[in-house]
Scaffold this motif. Structure first.
Motif, PDB file in Angstrom:
ATOM      1  N   LEU A 118       0.809  -1.224   0.000  1.00 19.20           N
ATOM      2  CA  LEU A 118       0.000   0.000   0.000  1.00 19.20           C
ATOM      3  C   LEU A 118       0.843   1.276   0.000  1.00 19.20           C
ATOM      4  CD1 LEU A 118      -2.900  -0.812   2.491  1.00 19.20           C
ATOM      5  CD2 LEU A 118      -2.597  -1.533   0.131  1.00 19.20           C
ATOM      6  N   PHE A 119       2.164   1.132   0.107  1.00 12.07           N
ATOM      7  CA  PHE A 119       2.994   2.330   0.259  1.00 12.07           C
ATOM      8  C   PHE A 119       3.875   2.558  -0.962  1.00 12.07           C
ATOM      9  CE2 PHE A 119       2.652   0.154   4.469  1.00 12.07           C
ATOM     10  CZ  PHE A 119       1.563   0.887   4.888  1.00 12.07           C
ATOM     11  N   ALA A 120       4.293   3.809  -1.100  1.00 14.67           N
ATOM     12  CA  ALA A 120       5.174   4.173  -2.207  1.00 14.67           C
ATOM     13  C   ALA A 120       6.504   3.431  -2.081  1.00 14.67           C
ATOM     14  CB  ALA A 120       5.408   5.680  -2.193  1.00 14.67           C
ATOM     15  N   THR A 121       7.209   3.323  -3.191  1.00 15.35           N
ATOM     16  CA  THR A 121       8.479   2.590  -3.193  1.00 15.35           C
ATOM     17  C   THR A 121       9.594   3.395  -2.531  1.00 15.35           C
ATOM     18  OG1 THR A 121       7.750   1.762  -5.314  1.00 15.35           O
ATOM     19  CG2 THR A 121       9.986   1.212  -4.695  1.00 15.35           C
ATOM     20  N   ASP A 122       9.494   4.719  -2.581  1.00  9.25           N
ATOM     21  CA  ASP A 122      10.622   5.526  -2.095  1.00  9.25           C
ATOM     22  C   ASP A 122      10.455   6.017  -0.650  1.00  9.25           C
ATOM     23  OD1 ASP A 122       8.581   7.248  -2.619  1.00  9.25           O
ATOM     24  OD2 ASP A 122       9.746   8.631  -3.862  1.00  9.25           O
ATOM     25  N   ILE A 123       9.607   5.351   0.130  1.00 10.29           N
ATOM     26  CA  ILE A 123       9.506   5.733   1.549  1.00 10.29           C
ATOM     27  C   ILE A 123      10.736   5.218   2.305  1.00 10.29           C
ATOM     28  CG2 ILE A 123       6.992   5.836   1.679  1.00 10.29           C
ATOM     29  CD1 ILE A 123       7.207   2.939   2.943  1.00 10.29           C
ATOM     30  N   GLU A 164      22.159  -2.870  25.851  1.00 13.10           N
ATOM     31  CA  GLU A 164      22.250  -1.476  26.316  1.00 13.10           C
ATOM     32  C   GLU A 164      20.886  -0.784  26.304  1.00 13.10           C
ATOM     33  OE1 GLU A 164      24.612  -3.362  24.560  1.00 13.10           O
ATOM     34  OE2 GLU A 164      25.087  -1.799  23.079  1.00 13.10           O
ATOM     35  N   ASN A 165      20.057  -1.109  25.332  1.00 12.89           N
ATOM     36  CA  ASN A 165      18.742  -0.453  25.285  1.00 12.89           C
ATOM     37  C   ASN A 165      17.627  -1.429  25.646  1.00 12.89           C
ATOM     38  OD1 ASN A 165      19.685  -1.535  22.849  1.00 12.89           O
ATOM     39  ND2 ASN A 165      18.248  -0.362  21.618  1.00 12.89           N
ATOM     40  N   ASN A 166      17.980  -2.443  26.484  1.00 13.27           N
ATOM     41  CA  ASN A 166      16.957  -3.358  26.976  1.00 13.27           C
ATOM     42  C   ASN A 166      16.257  -4.118  25.841  1.00 13.27           C
ATOM     43  OD1 ASN A 166      15.906  -4.441  29.229  1.00 13.27           O
ATOM     44  ND2 ASN A 166      14.471  -2.759  29.671  1.00 13.27           N
ATOM     45  N   PHE A 167      16.950  -4.292  24.710  1.00 14.08           N
ATOM     46  CA  PHE A 167      16.427  -4.980  23.537  1.00 14.08           C
ATOM     47  C   PHE A 167      15.195  -4.295  22.945  1.00 14.08           C
ATOM     48  CE2 PHE A 167      18.924  -7.921  25.988  1.00 14.08           C
ATOM     49  CZ  PHE A 167      19.762  -8.450  25.032  1.00 14.08           C
ATOM     50  N   LEU A 168      15.121  -2.984  23.182  1.00 15.07           N
ATOM     51  CA  LEU A 168      14.031  -2.204  22.586  1.00 15.07           C
ATOM     52  C   LEU A 168      14.604  -1.296  21.509  1.00 15.07           C
ATOM     53  CD1 LEU A 168      12.116  -1.082  25.790  1.00 15.07           C
ATOM     54  CD2 LEU A 168      11.463  -2.864  24.178  1.00 15.07           C
ATOM     55  N   PRO A 169      13.887  -1.138  20.387  1.00 13.71           N
ATOM     56  CA  PRO A 169      14.376  -0.206  19.367  1.00 13.71           C
ATOM     57  C   PRO A 169      14.307   1.232  19.886  1.00 13.71           C
ATOM     58  CG  PRO A 169      12.206  -1.080  18.775  1.00 13.71           C
ATOM     59  CD  PRO A 169      12.634  -1.795  20.014  1.00 13.71           C
ATOM     60  N   ARG A 170      15.299   2.015  19.494  1.00 12.27           N
ATOM     61  CA  ARG A 170      15.304   3.436  19.848  1.00 12.27           C
ATOM     62  C   ARG A 170      14.778   4.245  18.676  1.00 12.27           C
ATOM     63  NH1 ARG A 170      20.527   3.786  23.393  1.00 12.27           N
ATOM     64  NH2 ARG A 170      21.407   2.765  21.580  1.00 12.27           N
ATOM     65  N   LEU A 171      14.223   5.410  18.956  1.00 10.41           N
ATOM     66  CA  LEU A 171      13.742   6.277  17.879  1.00 10.41           C
ATOM     67  C   LEU A 171      14.891   6.558  16.915  1.00 10.41           C
ATOM     68  CD1 LEU A 171      11.667   9.025  19.730  1.00 10.41           C
ATOM     69  CD2 LEU A 171      10.793   7.066  18.457  1.00 10.41           C
ATOM     70  N   PRO A 172      14.644   6.447  15.615  1.00 11.64           N
ATOM     71  CA  PRO A 172      15.723   6.723  14.661  1.00 11.64           C
ATOM     72  C   PRO A 172      16.124   8.202  14.684  1.00 11.64           C
ATOM     73  CG  PRO A 172      13.717   5.929  13.546  1.00 11.64           C
ATOM     74  CD  PRO A 172      13.386   6.065  14.969  1.00 11.64           C
ATOM     75  N   ASP A 173      17.385   8.458  14.355  1.00 10.05           N
ATOM     76  CA  ASP A 173      17.867   9.845  14.325  1.00 10.05           C
ATOM     77  C   ASP A 173      17.266  10.598  13.142  1.00 10.05           C
ATOM     78  OD1 ASP A 173      19.430   9.309  16.506  1.00 10.05           O
ATOM     79  OD2 ASP A 173      21.145   8.651  15.286  1.00 10.05           O
ATOM     80  N   GLU A 174      17.155   9.896  12.011  1.00 10.59           N
ATOM     81  CA  GLU A 174      16.567  10.553  10.849  1.00 10.59           C
ATOM     82  C   GLU A 174      15.063  10.267  10.824  1.00 10.59           C
ATOM     83  OE1 GLU A 174      17.968   8.403   7.218  1.00 10.59           O
ATOM     84  OE2 GLU A 174      19.029   7.215   8.721  1.00 10.59           O
ATOM     85  N   SER A 175      14.344  11.088  10.075  1.00 13.65           N
ATOM     86  CA  SER A 175      12.902  10.912  10.009  1.00 13.65           C
ATOM     87  C   SER A 175      12.567   9.713   9.114  1.00 13.65           C
ATOM     88  CB  SER A 175      12.298  12.203   9.454  1.00 13.65           C
ATOM     89  OG  SER A 175      10.973  11.980   9.090  1.00 13.65           O
ATOM     90  N   VAL A 176      11.716   8.799   9.600  1.00 10.53           N
ATOM     91  CA  VAL A 176      11.304   7.647   8.793  1.00 10.53           C
ATOM     92  C   VAL A 176       9.797   7.663   8.591  1.00 10.53           C
ATOM     93  CG1 VAL A 176      13.247   6.194   9.540  1.00 10.53           C
ATOM     94  CG2 VAL A 176      11.081   6.101  10.792  1.00 10.53           C
ATOM     95  N   ASP A 177       9.323   6.906   7.601  1.00 10.56           N
ATOM     96  CA  ASP A 177       7.909   6.931   7.233  1.00 10.56           C
ATOM     97  C   ASP A 177       7.145   5.686   7.698  1.00 10.56           C
ATOM     98  OD1 ASP A 177       8.417   9.320   5.626  1.00 10.56           O
ATOM     99  OD2 ASP A 177       9.474   7.944   4.274  1.00 10.56           O
ATOM    100  N   LEU A 178       7.851   4.564   7.731  1.00  6.86           N
ATOM    101  CA  LEU A 178       7.197   3.304   8.087  1.00  6.86           C
ATOM    102  C   LEU A 178       8.064   2.599   9.125  1.00  6.86           C
ATOM    103  CD1 LEU A 178       4.846   1.352   7.425  1.00  6.86           C
ATOM    104  CD2 LEU A 178       6.348   0.257   5.761  1.00  6.86           C
ATOM    105  N   ILE A 179       7.400   2.135  10.213  1.00  5.92           N
ATOM    106  CA  ILE A 179       8.144   1.523  11.322  1.00  5.92           C
ATOM    107  C   ILE A 179       7.534   0.162  11.624  1.00  5.92           C
ATOM    108  CG2 ILE A 179       8.712   1.760  13.778  1.00  5.92           C
ATOM    109  CD1 ILE A 179       7.892   4.900  13.059  1.00  5.92           C
ATOM    110  N   TYR A 180       8.368  -0.862  11.648  1.00  7.63           N
ATOM    111  CA  TYR A 180       7.909  -2.195  12.046  1.00  7.63           C
ATOM    112  C   TYR A 180       8.258  -2.416  13.510  1.00  7.63           C
ATOM    113  CZ  TYR A 180       7.173  -3.581   7.152  1.00  7.63           C
ATOM    114  OH  TYR A 180       6.716  -3.686   5.855  1.00  7.63           O
ATOM    115  N   LEU A 181       7.258  -2.831  14.296  1.00  5.81           N
ATOM    116  CA  LEU A 181       7.505  -3.181  15.695  1.00  5.81           C
ATOM    117  C   LEU A 181       6.859  -4.530  15.964  1.00  5.81           C
ATOM    118  CD1 LEU A 181       6.689   0.181  17.576  1.00  5.81           C
ATOM    119  CD2 LEU A 181       8.963  -0.694  16.963  1.00  5.81           C
TER     120      LEU A 181
END
Ligand SMILES: *Cc1c(COP(=O)(O)O)cnc(C)c1O
Length: 414
Positions: A118-123, A164-181
């Motif tokens: 459903l999403f654009a290719t360049d996200i 170090e981060n309790n096996f949790l993902p940290r917010l990315p430094d750059e802006s992202v459009d789609l996040i898998y959790l």
């Protein structure tokens, strides 16, 4: 000339489970009498519970009679199942999800794999490492990555999940459009609190991003304040899609049923920056490419929520979690660090300076125990193994005794 999708060339062939099988075969040939206990592949081992079998049989019996026979059903699933899911999994837990926001399917692998259409290719996408490989590989196939170099695909924002981060993902430094959790996580077994998920929901809102939340292991959550659904977080309905499955919850890995929740408020943006509602898009996709789950299977899935079904399924998961307790205690007593096993059937064990394949070989050759090398789930898994609680109590006890004996030279068997 018929040309191939070149993106398939970028895929790193996954030999994980065939490599494991090869090593196990070799070991078995060299040690014909040795008993091998499999705590590797993430598949359930227990039969469907009686309430589910009863529902399944009723569905089959109805198919045997002209008067009750069903042909094509609604692609999104029968209303009896969608209503039951909406009430039990969401409304009863304070998450305002309605039946028509539920899309019943043949499992979460297909849905988590297909949704990216459903999403654009360049996200820009952010994916945890280690991870269930489906999220990554389906985006590679769709052309959202560059080549595979040095253990990673170019163009992906990897979120390292380490101690170090309790096996949790940290917010990315750059802006992202789609996040898998994915929580409880496969392979690490880690979980996220409401406050931790809220950070992601807020990020998605601020960045006009979308979260794809895989909750395939929600039924293994034992610590009550932990959220089972991302919709227990305020504001999540605008920015998150949730995937569920009856596979691990109720032993449906061979029966095939799951569902995806797409709230009506959930939106994406077109190239002009205008709001597009995902519900209509997924509905169009699902009804065009999918023809519904078989009626008896939907009857079986509905029976998971019956009074007896709930009790029986909970007992089965309690049994698996009892196995997980035994595994956790054993690895801790052997001096290993681990995460998981408290709200998830997986225990992620730190081999410290050991490479995950060496760790795998050690367990196999010294104890006859098969685990999964963490390297198969990503670069960050290279010093870990995943041990699964999906087996019988007897086998888990035996495997842990053998492990203790192999690593300490002492047997706890009487
Ligand atoms: C097992 C699993 C699924 C469920 O797959 P099904 O296709 O429903 O059997 C989804 N996500 C993760 C992370 C899993 O481990």
């Amino acid at each position: 000339m018929i040309r191939a999708n070149d993106n398939y060339n970028k895929l790193k062939a996954s030999y994980l489970f065939s490599d494991i099988a090869k090593k196990v075969d070799e070991y078995q040939q060299k040690n014909p009498g040795a008993q091998i206990i499999r705590l590797g592949i993430g598949d359930v081992t227990r039969a469907l519970v009686p309430a589910v079998i009863k529902g399944f049989h009723q569905g089959v019996d109805e198919m045997a009679n002209d008067a009750t026979f069903r042909g094509y059903g609604p692609e999104q699933g029968y209303d009896f199942l969608r209503q039951t899911i909406a009430k039990n999994d969401f409304q009863d837990r304070g998450a305002d999800i309605s039946a028509d926001e539920i899309f019943v399917s043949d499992g979460a692998k297909c849905d988590t794999g297909n949704f990216q259409e459903l999403f654009a290719t360049d996200i820009k996408l952010a994916i945890p490492d280690p991870v269930y490989p489906v999220y990554l590989d389906t985006n590679v196939m769709a052309g959202r990555t560059g080549e595979f170099e040095d253990g990673r695909y170019n163009g992906i924002v990897y979120m390292d999940c380490l101690k170090e981060n309790n096996f949790l993902p940290r917010l990315p430094d750059e802006s992202v459009d789609l996040i898998y959790l994915c929580f409880p996580n496969n392979p690490t077994g880690s979980t996220a609190t409401k406050a931790e998920l809220k950070v992601w929901v807020d990020y998605a809102k601020e960045n006009k991003a979308l979260i794809l939340f895989d909750a395939a292991y929600e039924a293994f959550i034992r610590e009550e304040p932990l959220p089972r659904s991302i919709y227990e977080i305020e504001g999540a309905k605008e920015v998150a899609v949730e995937f569920r499955s009856f596979s691990k919850t109720a032993g449906f890995t061979g029966t095939r049923c799951g569902f995806t929740v797409v709230p009506k408020e959930c939106m994406v943006f077109n190239s002009k920056g205008e709001k597009i509602f995902l519900h209509a898009m997924w509905n169009r996709r699902h009804t065009t490419k999918f023809n519904g789950v078989s009626y008896p299977v939907q009857k079986a899935a509905q029976a998971v929520y019956s009074e007896e079904g709930k009790v029986q399924v909970k007992q089965q998961i309690d049994d698996y979690m009892n196995n997980a307790d035994i595994i956790r205690k054993t690895v801790a007593s052997l001096g290993f660090d681990y995460v998981g096993g408290k709200n998830s059937p997986y225990i992620w064990v730190d081999g410290k300076d050991r490479d995950s394949w060496d760790f795998f070989d050690l367990l196999l050759t010294k104890a006859g125990v098969v685990c999964t090398p963490g390297a198969g789930f990503g670069k960050c898994g290279r010093q870990y193994i995943r041990i699964s609680a999906f087996n019988s109590l007897e086998n888990v006890i035996l495997a842990m005794d053998k492990l203790k004996e192999a690593l300490t030279g002492r047997s706890s068997a009487k």
